[in-house]
Design an enzyme around this catalytic site. Structure first.
Site, mmCIF file in Angstrom:
data_model
loop_
_atom_site.group_PDB
_atom_site.id
_atom_site.type_symbol
_atom_site.label_atom_id
_atom_site.label_comp_id
_atom_site.label_asym_id
_atom_site.label_seq_id
_atom_site.Cartn_x
_atom_site.Cartn_y
_atom_site.Cartn_z
ATOM 1 N N LYS A 18 22.510 -43.590 0.191
ATOM 2 C CA LYS A 18 22.167 -44.962 -0.230
ATOM 3 C C LYS A 18 23.252 -45.535 -1.149
ATOM 4 O O LYS A 18 23.679 -46.665 -0.976
ATOM 5 C CB LYS A 18 20.816 -44.984 -0.979
ATOM 6 N N ARG A 75 10.083 -46.745 -5.944
ATOM 7 C CA ARG A 75 9.935 -45.361 -5.514
ATOM 8 C C ARG A 75 8.477 -44.922 -5.457
ATOM 9 O O ARG A 75 8.195 -43.805 -5.053
ATOM 10 C CB ARG A 75 10.658 -44.460 -6.490
ATOM 11 N N ARG A 116 27.670 -32.319 -3.742
ATOM 12 C CA ARG A 116 28.045 -33.657 -4.214
ATOM 13 C C ARG A 116 28.678 -33.582 -5.600
ATOM 14 O O ARG A 116 28.231 -32.848 -6.470
ATOM 15 C CB ARG A 116 26.781 -34.521 -4.254
ATOM 16 N N ARG A 153 26.085 -33.492 -10.804
ATOM 17 C CA ARG A 153 24.890 -33.989 -11.494
ATOM 18 C C ARG A 153 23.916 -32.856 -11.771
ATOM 19 O O ARG A 153 23.672 -32.007 -10.918
ATOM 20 C CB ARG A 153 24.207 -35.063 -10.632
ATOM 21 N N ARG A 155 13.015 -32.908 -5.587
ATOM 22 C CA ARG A 155 13.257 -34.344 -5.364
ATOM 23 C C ARG A 155 12.890 -34.740 -3.925
ATOM 24 O O ARG A 155 12.367 -35.827 -3.693
ATOM 25 C CB ARG A 155 14.722 -34.690 -5.664
HETATM 26 P P1 AMP Z 1 18.786 -41.283 -8.101
HETATM 27 O O1 AMP Z 1 20.144 -41.427 -8.669
HETATM 28 O O2 AMP Z 1 18.259 -42.551 -7.480
HETATM 29 O O3 AMP Z 1 18.658 -40.101 -7.170
HETATM 30 O O4 AMP Z 1 17.809 -40.982 -9.349
HETATM 31 C C1 AMP Z 1 17.974 -39.855 -10.156
HETATM 32 C C2 AMP Z 1 16.690 -39.588 -10.934
HETATM 33 O O5 AMP Z 1 16.396 -40.719 -11.763
HETATM 34 C C3 AMP Z 1 15.435 -39.404 -10.080
HETATM 35 O O6 AMP Z 1 15.293 -38.065 -9.617
HETATM 36 C C4 AMP Z 1 14.348 -39.794 -11.067
HETATM 37 O O7 AMP Z 1 14.122 -38.772 -12.029
HETATM 38 C C5 AMP Z 1 14.994 -40.954 -11.815
HETATM 39 N N1 AMP Z 1 14.723 -42.253 -11.142
HETATM 40 C C6 AMP Z 1 15.638 -43.093 -10.580
HETATM 41 N N2 AMP Z 1 15.045 -44.189 -10.069
HETATM 42 C C7 AMP Z 1 13.717 -44.045 -10.317
HETATM 43 C C8 AMP Z 1 12.568 -44.822 -10.018
HETATM 44 N N3 AMP Z 1 12.655 -45.986 -9.355
HETATM 45 N N4 AMP Z 1 11.362 -44.346 -10.418
HETATM 46 C C9 AMP Z 1 11.242 -43.190 -11.098
HETATM 47 N N5 AMP Z 1 12.281 -42.398 -11.394
HETATM 48 C C10 AMP Z 1 13.512 -42.808 -11.015
#
Ligand code: AMP
Length: 213
Positions: free
Chosen positions: A13, A88, A127, A160, A171
């Site tokens: 994404k 989400r 990654r 990360r 996740r």
């Molecule tokens: P991402 O970079 O989108 O994979 O997000 C990394 C982490 O941030 C996720 O595993 C969640 O812990 C938190 N996170 C990001 N976006 C959201 C969201 N919309 N709702 C809840 N947690 C989020």
């Protein structure tokens, strides 16, 4: 153009959103990036989010909706945006519906990037990203020119903390249980476009362009 990008972690994404941003001159609003920025700056919100993120769990809806609500007041969202990693959960989607209604906006597309779990695990654990410019590399199919160093700014790449195998598995589970059902939320509005997220970056991007044209 206003787009929501749905898809499991590691589906690409972020990478694809950056290409859309370049071509359509709209902003990428990534809640994951915003949270990481808060953590980097050491804000109260950042430290609140940390334990959830490190375990691969979702940050509470109220925190996310507050953060996104603030972004919606900024003028740089006016030309359009691509929501990456938000909404989400169903309460987040309902909160977004409210924000859209209050600001008289309508979504154009909900793109769902589809990638098999085995491929996601392979991608995520390999990654690496640049903490400065955000460029994303993959040690298997898109490595930096010099090992461990960003091609663009010479900064040391990071892995990360939530890209380890155990956290990645959690996740993916969270995505299946809480985020995937959002497809049903947007399906009746006729906005959902399923995109095959396997193959090369350019190939996937072409599928996205075909879907949004
Ligand atoms: P991402 O970079 O989108 O994979 O997000 C990394 C982490 O941030 C996720 O595993 C969640 O812990 C938190 N996170 C990001 N976006 C959201 C969201 N919309 N709702 C809840 N947690 C989020």
């Amino acid at each position: 153009m206003r787009i929501i990008f749905l898809g499991p972690p590691g589906a690409g994404k972020g990478t694809q959103a950056k290409l859309i941003v370049k071509d359509y001159h709209i902003r990428q609003l990534s809640t994951g990036d915003l949270l990481r920025e808060h953590r980097k700056l050491g804000t109260e919100l950042g430290s609140k989010a940390q334990t959830y993120m490190d375990a691969g769990n979702l940050v509470p809806d109220s925190v996310i909706l507050g953060m996104v609500g603030e972004e919606f007041n900024k003028p740089d969202l006016a030309p359009g945006y691509i929501l990456d990693g938000f909404p989400r959960t169903c309460p987040q989607a309902e909160g977004l519906d409210q924000l859209l209604q209050n600001t008289n906006q309508k979504l154009d597309h909900v793109l769902v990037l589809e990638v098999p779990d085995s491929e996601l695990i392979r991608r995520l654990t390999a990654r690496r990203s640049c903490p400065e410019c955000g460029h994303i590399y993959n040690l298997i199919f898109n490595p930096p020119k010099t090992a461990g160093i960003c091609d663009h700014d010479g900064i040391e790449l990071i892995h990360r903390s939530d890209d380890t195998e155990a956290t990645v598995l959690n996740r993916l589970k969270v995505y299946q249980e809480l985020t995937k059902p959002l497809v049903n939320h947007y399906e009746p509005q006729g906005l959902v476009r399923h995109i095959d997220g396997t193959g090369g970056v350019a190939e996937i991007y072409q599928r996205i362009l075909n879907a949004v044209k």
